[in-house]
Motif scaffolding. Structure first.
Motif, short mmCIF file in Angstrom:
data_model
loop_
_atom_site.label_atom_id
_atom_site.label_comp_id
_atom_site.label_asym_id
_atom_site.label_seq_id
_atom_site.Cartn_x
_atom_site.Cartn_y
_atom_site.Cartn_z
N LEU A 156 0.80 -1.21 0.00
CA LEU A 156 0.00 0.00 0.00
C LEU A 156 0.84 1.27 0.00
O LEU A 156 0.32 2.35 -0.25
N ARG A 157 2.12 1.15 0.30
CA ARG A 157 2.98 2.33 0.40
C ARG A 157 2.91 3.23 -0.83
O ARG A 157 2.78 4.45 -0.70
N PRO A 158 2.96 2.69 -2.06
CA PRO A 158 2.92 3.59 -3.22
C PRO A 158 1.57 4.26 -3.44
O PRO A 158 1.49 5.25 -4.16
N LEU A 159 0.49 3.70 -2.83
CA LEU A 159 -0.84 4.21 -3.13
C LEU A 159 -1.02 5.66 -2.70
O LEU A 159 -1.70 6.44 -3.37
N ALA A 160 -0.46 6.02 -1.56
CA ALA A 160 -0.62 7.39 -1.07
C ALA A 160 -0.05 8.38 -2.07
O ALA A 160 -0.71 9.36 -2.44
N GLN A 161 1.16 8.13 -2.54
CA GLN A 161 1.79 9.07 -3.48
C GLN A 161 1.06 9.05 -4.82
O GLN A 161 0.88 10.10 -5.45
N GLN A 162 0.65 7.87 -5.29
CA GLN A 162 -0.06 7.79 -6.56
C GLN A 162 -1.37 8.56 -6.51
O GLN A 162 -1.74 9.26 -7.47
N THR A 163 -2.09 8.44 -5.38
CA THR A 163 -3.36 9.15 -5.24
C THR A 163 -3.15 10.66 -5.23
O THR A 163 -3.85 11.42 -5.91
N VAL A 164 -2.16 11.11 -4.46
CA VAL A 164 -1.88 12.54 -4.38
C VAL A 164 -1.42 13.07 -5.73
O VAL A 164 -1.83 14.16 -6.17
N ASP A 165 -0.57 12.30 -6.43
CA ASP A 165 -0.10 12.73 -7.76
C ASP A 165 -1.27 12.92 -8.72
O ASP A 165 -1.35 13.92 -9.45
N ALA A 166 -2.18 11.93 -8.73
CA ALA A 166 -3.32 12.00 -9.65
C ALA A 166 -4.23 13.18 -9.33
O ALA A 166 -4.67 13.92 -10.22
#
Length: 321
Positions: A225-235
């Motif tokens: 789940l670690r990458p999900l936070a950054q991916q969500t914020v980036d999008a």
């Protein structure tokens, strides 16, 4: 009695310490060791005549306590973990989970920068106030014994600051913006953790401390789940920037993206007597400007009258002066 070796029941050598030797080997103070004993964090030593004898188990326990303190645990929570370990539940899974959470959340590698290079990237002249601000914000970290070199935890963040400065943004404005942005991002991170804890990790944290199996499974989920936070914020940031950048551009360039221009002049037919009176009053060359100004004044007056009448109508009829 100094630290030494004795023979154990199986004939193997057993290391023994006085409390002073144990403190030296562990890095703790004698007072701290006694405090840990009083709180039940450290087993009592073996009594030999008038002396207390400590062994390798005490040294191991002190190092475990120091490691957990470095990871941010309180003494109360450390006691729970150690009691669980003593009961056979193990610490490996918990420490693995802690290491996973406290590990790097980005692939970016820190770098170093010299003071001369730093000054060159930001105007060429030393700026002690800006340097102190960067260190306070963690954009730069001082290196012990090196006054001419700094650690850069995030080279990308420093590069952004350099680009903004080159574009004309003053350094105080850059640091102020970073402080504001950091507060907003920390709020987002906090909300993301609350969300995932409630819906994902709560079941793994029912026991204090969690079992080895639960802790290991939770650590694996953290990795997923670690990458999900950054991916969500980036999008979401990309979406918001597209929306607001378009609005800003339309605002500054005029409606529908066209450059703002003065209102187009339109011919208006006025009575000949009116035009003659205006020209007599202000002259022929000022007649158009006079009529425009008089019209604007009348419109403003009518707006004020309308607002006043609306307020008066809203007042209760039975009010008395």
């Amino acid at each position: 009695m100094s630290a030494g070796e004795g023979a154990g029941p199986s004939g193997q050598s057993v290391v023994e310490y006085r409390i002073e030797d144990l403190a030296h080997r562990s890095g703790a103070t004698v007072r701290t060791i006694r405090a840990y004993q009083d709180r039940g964090l450290l087993p009592r030593p073996e009594r030999r005549g008038r002396s207390n004898v400590y062994g390798s188990a005490h040294l191991t326990r002190l190092r475990q306590i120091a490691d957990l303190l470095d990871r941010g645990y309180t003494l109360a929570s450390i006691k729970e973990l150690l009691e669980a370990w003593d009961a056979g539940r193990g610490l490996g899974g918990v420490l693995g989970l802690v290491a996973e959470v406290q590990g790097p959340w980005t692939d970016e590698e820190p770098s170093r920068i010299s003071r001369a290079e730093l000054d060159a990237r930001f105007g060429g002249a030393p700026d002690e106030d800006a340097l102190a601000e960067a260190v306070e914000l963690g954009v730069l970290e001082r290196i012990p014994g090196r006054s001419d070199e700094f650690l850069v935890p995030s080279p990308q963040e420093l590069s952004v600051a350099a680009e903004l400065y080159a574009a004309g943004v003053p350094l105080p404005a850059i640091s102020g913006h970073l402080r504001e942005l950091r507060g907003q991002v920390e709020h987002i991170a906090s909300r993301f953790l609350e969300f995932t804890t409630e819906h994902v990790f709560a079941r793994y944290l029912e026991h204090r401390p969690p079992t080895d199996a639960d802790a290991a499974e939770a650590a694996a989920l953290v990795r997923r789940l670690r990458p999900l936070a950054q991916q969500t914020v980036d999008a979401e940031l990309a979406r918001a920037m597209r929306t607001f950048a378009t609005r800003h551009l339309q605002h500054h360039l005029g409606a529908k993206g066209r450059p703002a221009v003065a209102a187009e002049a339109r011919p208006v037919t006025l009575p000949a007597r009116t035009m003659q009176a205006v020209q007599t009053l202000v002259g022929e060359q000022n007649a158009a400007a006079f009529i425009a100004a008089a019209t604007e004044r009348e419109l403003q007056a009518r707006t004020l009258d309308s607002l006043t009448s609306t307020r008066a109508a809203a007042e209760p009829f039975d009010q008395k002066p």
